[in-house]
Design an enzyme around this catalytic site. Structure first.
Site, mmCIF file in Angstrom:
data_model
loop_
_atom_site.group_PDB
_atom_site.id
_atom_site.type_symbol
_atom_site.label_atom_id
_atom_site.label_comp_id
_atom_site.label_asym_id
_atom_site.label_seq_id
_atom_site.Cartn_x
_atom_site.Cartn_y
_atom_site.Cartn_z
ATOM 1 N N ASP A 55 25.153 -8.341 -19.694
ATOM 2 C CA ASP A 55 23.821 -8.664 -19.171
ATOM 3 C C ASP A 55 23.665 -7.940 -17.847
ATOM 4 O OD1 ASP A 55 21.427 -9.560 -18.281
ATOM 5 O OD2 ASP A 55 22.005 -11.670 -18.057
ATOM 6 N N SER A 66 18.703 -15.038 -10.871
ATOM 7 C CA SER A 66 17.976 -13.842 -11.311
ATOM 8 C C SER A 66 16.900 -14.282 -12.295
ATOM 9 C CB SER A 66 18.932 -12.840 -11.960
ATOM 10 O OG SER A 66 19.478 -13.340 -13.156
ATOM 11 N N LYS A 85 16.704 -20.534 -22.484
ATOM 12 C CA LYS A 85 17.053 -21.383 -21.337
ATOM 13 C C LYS A 85 16.018 -22.490 -21.227
ATOM 14 C CE LYS A 85 18.966 -17.659 -18.392
ATOM 15 N NZ LYS A 85 18.509 -16.514 -17.556
ATOM 16 N N GLU A 90 29.410 -17.556 -11.623
ATOM 17 C CA GLU A 90 29.670 -18.057 -12.974
ATOM 18 C C GLU A 90 31.153 -18.062 -13.310
ATOM 19 O OE1 GLU A 90 26.970 -16.140 -15.708
ATOM 20 O OE2 GLU A 90 25.243 -17.134 -14.770
ATOM 21 N N GLU A 100 21.919 -7.575 -22.975
ATOM 22 C CA GLU A 100 20.777 -8.404 -22.565
ATOM 23 C C GLU A 100 20.121 -7.790 -21.336
ATOM 24 O OE1 GLU A 100 22.123 -12.374 -21.647
ATOM 25 O OE2 GLU A 100 20.518 -12.690 -20.206
ATOM 26 N N HIS A 141 23.302 -21.199 -20.032
ATOM 27 C CA HIS A 141 23.365 -21.945 -18.771
ATOM 28 C C HIS A 141 22.569 -21.191 -17.714
ATOM 29 C CE1 HIS A 141 26.804 -19.257 -17.050
ATOM 30 N NE2 HIS A 141 25.936 -18.586 -17.772
ATOM 31 N N ARG A 142 22.549 -21.688 -16.470
ATOM 32 C CA ARG A 142 22.020 -20.921 -15.343
ATOM 33 C C ARG A 142 23.160 -20.693 -14.348
ATOM 34 N NH1 ARG A 142 16.414 -20.006 -15.780
ATOM 35 N NH2 ARG A 142 17.110 -18.242 -14.514
ATOM 36 N N SER A 143 22.963 -19.755 -13.435
ATOM 37 C CA SER A 143 24.048 -19.482 -12.477
ATOM 38 C C SER A 143 24.271 -20.667 -11.537
ATOM 39 C CB SER A 143 23.758 -18.197 -11.708
ATOM 40 O OG SER A 143 22.450 -18.215 -11.179
ATOM 41 N N ASP A 152 15.600 -11.597 -21.868
ATOM 42 C CA ASP A 152 15.761 -12.838 -21.093
ATOM 43 C C ASP A 152 14.639 -12.955 -20.060
ATOM 44 O OD1 ASP A 152 16.526 -14.901 -19.409
ATOM 45 O OD2 ASP A 152 18.254 -13.884 -18.565
ATOM 46 N N HIS A 157 24.843 -12.441 -8.660
ATOM 47 C CA HIS A 157 25.831 -13.528 -8.731
ATOM 48 C C HIS A 157 27.107 -13.229 -7.949
ATOM 49 C CE1 HIS A 157 23.971 -14.904 -12.824
ATOM 50 N NE2 HIS A 157 23.184 -15.112 -11.802
ATOM 51 N N LYS A 180 26.120 -18.662 -23.972
ATOM 52 C CA LYS A 180 26.898 -18.212 -22.819
ATOM 53 C C LYS A 180 26.888 -19.275 -21.732
ATOM 54 C CE LYS A 180 23.406 -15.535 -20.252
ATOM 55 N NZ LYS A 180 23.148 -14.271 -19.536
ATOM 56 N N GLN A 210 25.137 -7.575 -13.809
ATOM 57 C CA GLN A 210 25.389 -8.969 -13.442
ATOM 58 C C GLN A 210 26.532 -9.616 -14.246
ATOM 59 O OE1 GLN A 210 21.894 -11.739 -12.634
ATOM 60 N NE2 GLN A 210 22.567 -12.563 -14.591
ATOM 61 N N GLU A 211 26.580 -9.326 -15.568
ATOM 62 C CA GLU A 211 27.516 -10.069 -16.412
ATOM 63 C C GLU A 211 28.257 -9.173 -17.391
ATOM 64 O OE1 GLU A 211 25.367 -13.389 -18.170
ATOM 65 O OE2 GLU A 211 24.275 -13.709 -16.300
HETATM 66 P P1 PGA Z 1 20.427 -16.795 -13.650
HETATM 67 O O1 PGA Z 1 21.194 -15.708 -14.508
HETATM 68 O O2 PGA Z 1 20.776 -18.139 -14.141
HETATM 69 O O3 PGA Z 1 20.882 -16.523 -12.244
HETATM 70 O O4 PGA Z 1 18.957 -16.498 -13.803
HETATM 71 C C1 PGA Z 1 21.443 -15.862 -15.878
HETATM 72 C C2 PGA Z 1 20.932 -14.698 -16.675
HETATM 73 O O5 PGA Z 1 20.324 -13.757 -16.129
HETATM 74 O O6 PGA Z 1 21.097 -14.693 -17.895
HETATM 75 ZN ZN ZN Z 2 20.059 -12.720 -18.228
#
Ligand code: PGA
Ligand code: ZN
Length: 423
Positions: free
Chosen positions: A242, A40, A338, A204, A286, A366-368, A313, A153, A389, A162-163
């Protein structure tokens, strides 16, 4: 001094190619680093270069990146002092020559930039977290554990967001925070099993169930998991979200289609979150609005910024110029960080420093799509990010980061600091 640079195409945790670079010094010492990859992503992310050759890995091979590292980049950096990170990163940026690292690829630049930082630590005979920047901190980050995965994800889940993360803010140390989260993760698993839900996991490592009631049911499940594991919701453990709402934003509206056909505007999203704050122990949200919805972010920060952390983000993409706009316009009070959104170690440090200067929170991420590389953990401690995270307490590419932080905590001993950033 740098003698040679080699690179390799390896696979990330989704089975998609990514890059690992190895720098060899004239002394014979060598250091490697691998870069992660997001799903994402923000549209202003530095460019992740891919081959586009449909015959290999559906076009996602990185042979061009390898060629750039072993060719132009190795040539330009040969004989340079690996301990001058700023000069190395400036040379990489100049060599690429584009504003978004599109020519050589941010994945090429970052792999080399990170490997250089590791090589410098070797030269200095220090751990990476001591060597990375001037005045390294002793602060272990408050971890955020993504235990329920939705959105991009976990396409098969019923979660639009997503999270859903556990934040063990009442833990006395980093390693105790890991224990709080791991026990709660297992408790959530037992609850899912007892209700006949799937315990398959997303990218994740968090569960990706089809819950009736979608996003809100996910928050309820987290609270019940905390209680089942013997923790006090809102005291020992809180929730961070998130939504990654860019992924369900279309034509100016937020489409919560998986969890019941709601279509909300910016202000209605703020009210949705506001309502949840009264019910759930949420400390951080987020990307509650889409990357282009600056007005939504500003409204959210005005209305809820006094109560919780508002993190940008996809909108900020670890870019100091864009974060500065966010600071000026009051569109958040924290930024995700990131390395591969911006593409060099030095620029990432600059983004953290900018946030710290204005008292914004920073969440290392991190990244997914991840690798076993735990560079991130050393980075988070070195800069004193305060939060980090790295997914659930499952899947080794996620745990590599948490395990490395526990190792650093042990290494620092009495010097190690761990604080609740939301107090
Ligand atoms: P991504 O997701 O690594 O798939 O971009 C992480 C996030 O959105 O924080
Ligand atoms: Zn994010």
């Amino acid at each position: 001094l740098i003698s040679s640079i080699r690179a390799q195409e390896i696979l990330d945790s989704r089975g998609t190619p990514t890059v690992k670079a190895t720098i060899t010094l004239q002394s014979g010492a060598r250091a490697s680093a691998a870069v992660p990859s997001g799903a994402s992503t923000g549209s202003n992310d530095a460019v992740e270069l891919r081959d586009g050759d449909p015959k290999r890995y559906f076009g996602k091979g990185v042979r061009k990146v390898i060629a750039h590292i072993e060719g132009e980049i190795a040539e330009a950096l040969k004989g340079r002092d690996v301990c001058d990170q700023a000069a190395i990163d400036a040379a990489l940026i100049a060599l690429d020559g584009t504003p978004n690292k599109a020519r050589l690829g941010a994945n090429a630049l970052l792999a080399v930039s990170m490997a250089a930082a590791r090589a410098a630590a070797l030269v200095r005979g220090e751990p990476l977290h001591r060597s990375l920047c001037e005045k390294p901190s002793n602060l272990l980050p408050m971890p955020m554990f993504n235990v329920l995965n939705g959105g991009l994800h976990a396409p098969g889940s019923s979660l639009d967001f997503q999270e859903f993360m556990l934040v063990p803010m009442g833990a006395p140390s980093f390693s105790e925070a890991v224990r709080y989260a791991a026990e709660t993760y297992h408790a959530i698993k037992e609850l899912l099993i007892s209700q006949g839900h799937s315990t398959a996991v997303g990218d994740e490592g968090g569960f990706a169930p089809k819950l009736m009631g979608g996003n809100q049911a996910a928050c309820e499940l987290m609270v019940r998991g905390m209680e089942r594991a013997g923790y006090r919701p809102g005291e020992d453990i809180a929730i961070a979200l998130d939504p990654a709402s860019t992924s369900f934003y279309k034509n100016g509206r937020y489409h919560l289609s998986r969890s019941g056909n709601q279509v909300l505007d910016s202000q209605e999203m703020v009210e949705l979150y506001q309502g949840w704050l009264n019910v759930f122990p949420i400390v951080s949200i987020e990307d509650g609005h889409a990357e282009d919805d600056w007005a939504g972010f500003a409204a959210m920060t005005r209305q809820l910024g006094g109560q919780i952390q508002i993190v940008g983000d996809d909108n900020f993409v670890t870019n100091t110029r864009i974060i500065q706009r966010g600071i000026d316009e009051g569109t958040a009070n924290a930024s995700l960080i990131k390395l591969n959104q911006i593409g060099t170690v030095s620029e990432t440090i600059a983004a953290v420093r900018l946030c710290q200067k204005v008292d914004w929170g920073t969440v290392m991420s991190h990244r997914s799509g991840e690798t076993e590389d735990a560079f991130l953990s050393d980075f988070a401690v070195a800069v004193g990010a305060g939060q980090m995270k790295s997914g659930a307490t499952a899947r080794s590419e996620r745990l590599a980061k948490y395990n490395r932080l526990m190792e650093i905590e042990a290494e620092l001993g009495d010097r190690a600091e761990f604080v609740n950033p939301y107090r």
